[in-house]
Design a protein around this motif. Sequence first.
Motif, mmCIF file in Angstrom:
data_model
loop_
_atom_site.group_PDB
_atom_site.id
_atom_site.type_symbol
_atom_site.label_atom_id
_atom_site.label_comp_id
_atom_site.label_asym_id
_atom_site.label_seq_id
_atom_site.Cartn_x
_atom_site.Cartn_y
_atom_site.Cartn_z
ATOM 1 N N ASN A 173 10.024 7.514 -5.718
ATOM 2 C CA ASN A 173 8.679 7.402 -6.279
ATOM 3 C C ASN A 173 8.685 6.581 -7.568
ATOM 4 O O ASN A 173 7.858 5.683 -7.742
ATOM 5 N N ALA A 231 0.825 -1.200 0.000
ATOM 6 C CA ALA A 231 0.000 0.000 0.000
ATOM 7 C C ALA A 231 0.865 1.257 0.000
ATOM 8 O O ALA A 231 0.562 2.241 -0.704
ATOM 9 N N TYR A 232 1.952 1.237 0.756
ATOM 10 C CA TYR A 232 2.833 2.412 0.792
ATOM 11 C C TYR A 232 3.547 2.610 -0.545
ATOM 12 O O TYR A 232 3.753 3.747 -0.984
ATOM 13 N N TYR A 256 1.156 4.215 -2.846
ATOM 14 C CA TYR A 256 1.052 5.632 -2.475
ATOM 15 C C TYR A 256 2.236 6.428 -3.017
ATOM 16 O O TYR A 256 2.070 7.518 -3.592
#
Length: 308
Positions: A279, A48-49, A52
């Motif tokens: 990212n 999940a991170y 994100y």
Amino acid sequence: MTTLHPPAAAEPRPAPPPTRRDRRSWTGWGFLGPFVAVFALVFLAPIAYSVYLSLFRDQLIGGTTFVGLDNYTQALQDDRFWASLGRVALFLAVQVPVMLGIALLVALALDSGRLYGRDFFRISVFLPYAVPAVVATLMWGFMYGTRFGLVGDLEDALGVGLPDPLSPGLVLASIGNIVTWEFIGYNMLIFYAALRVIPHSLYEAAEIDGAGQIRVITAVKLPAIRGALVIATIFSIIGSFQLFNEPNILQPLAPNAISTDYTPNFYTYSLSFNGQQHNYSATVAIVMGLITMAIAYVVQLRGMRKGV
């Protein structure tokens, strides 16, 4: 004249006590709870991170900004990513069949009961899997050395020039040799365990029908261990797409042959720790995970369909 009184309201019945079945279901959740908590913490939360992080981009002007799916668009157009993916796909297409084929032959030889020193041979084949991957890669890397390793010693002893295993054209095959040496014993153990649980009645029926050893292998043993073959293939596919330790450790020994984007995992690592592109690194990792999951799922469906 009689007066009609309204009937008294029925008193609410007390809730029935919990039955043994209800208590048993809560007991089951009590045992399952710690696993679910750890699974969510170490598996679901990092995914999940990562998702994100993949939706943002760290820019020089403006800092971290939300970019939506722009990172995914960039990843799908990244030539370095696709080159690394093609490299591990070639590695998978060659190394996995060779490794599983050798492991299957060894398992069949052990199961035949005609191999002299079967226990010693089984431990010897499995022993490389007990060697840590880092140690195994360092060991083979020094043996590959043309100046200080086994290849260099053979060149001096024979007086001839041998191909450099760490050259750009041979380094992928050299990595495949290391991985095959490491995991033949692991896959052999999977196949051998599956062979040992085949009912002896099948062998007796094949013997009555006059089947030879080759016919028993193709008509009895291989169909009976189809599930183990599918599982080992899926594990090998996942491991091939996750290739990281071997190229990362060999890279200082062969800097001209192994680049920082040699495999998708190595590329992700380099983006995050060397390029500080956390990212985009998360985005590449997610894309690679989805590709791996899709291919493994297709292989599983195909294996199950064949087993019907």
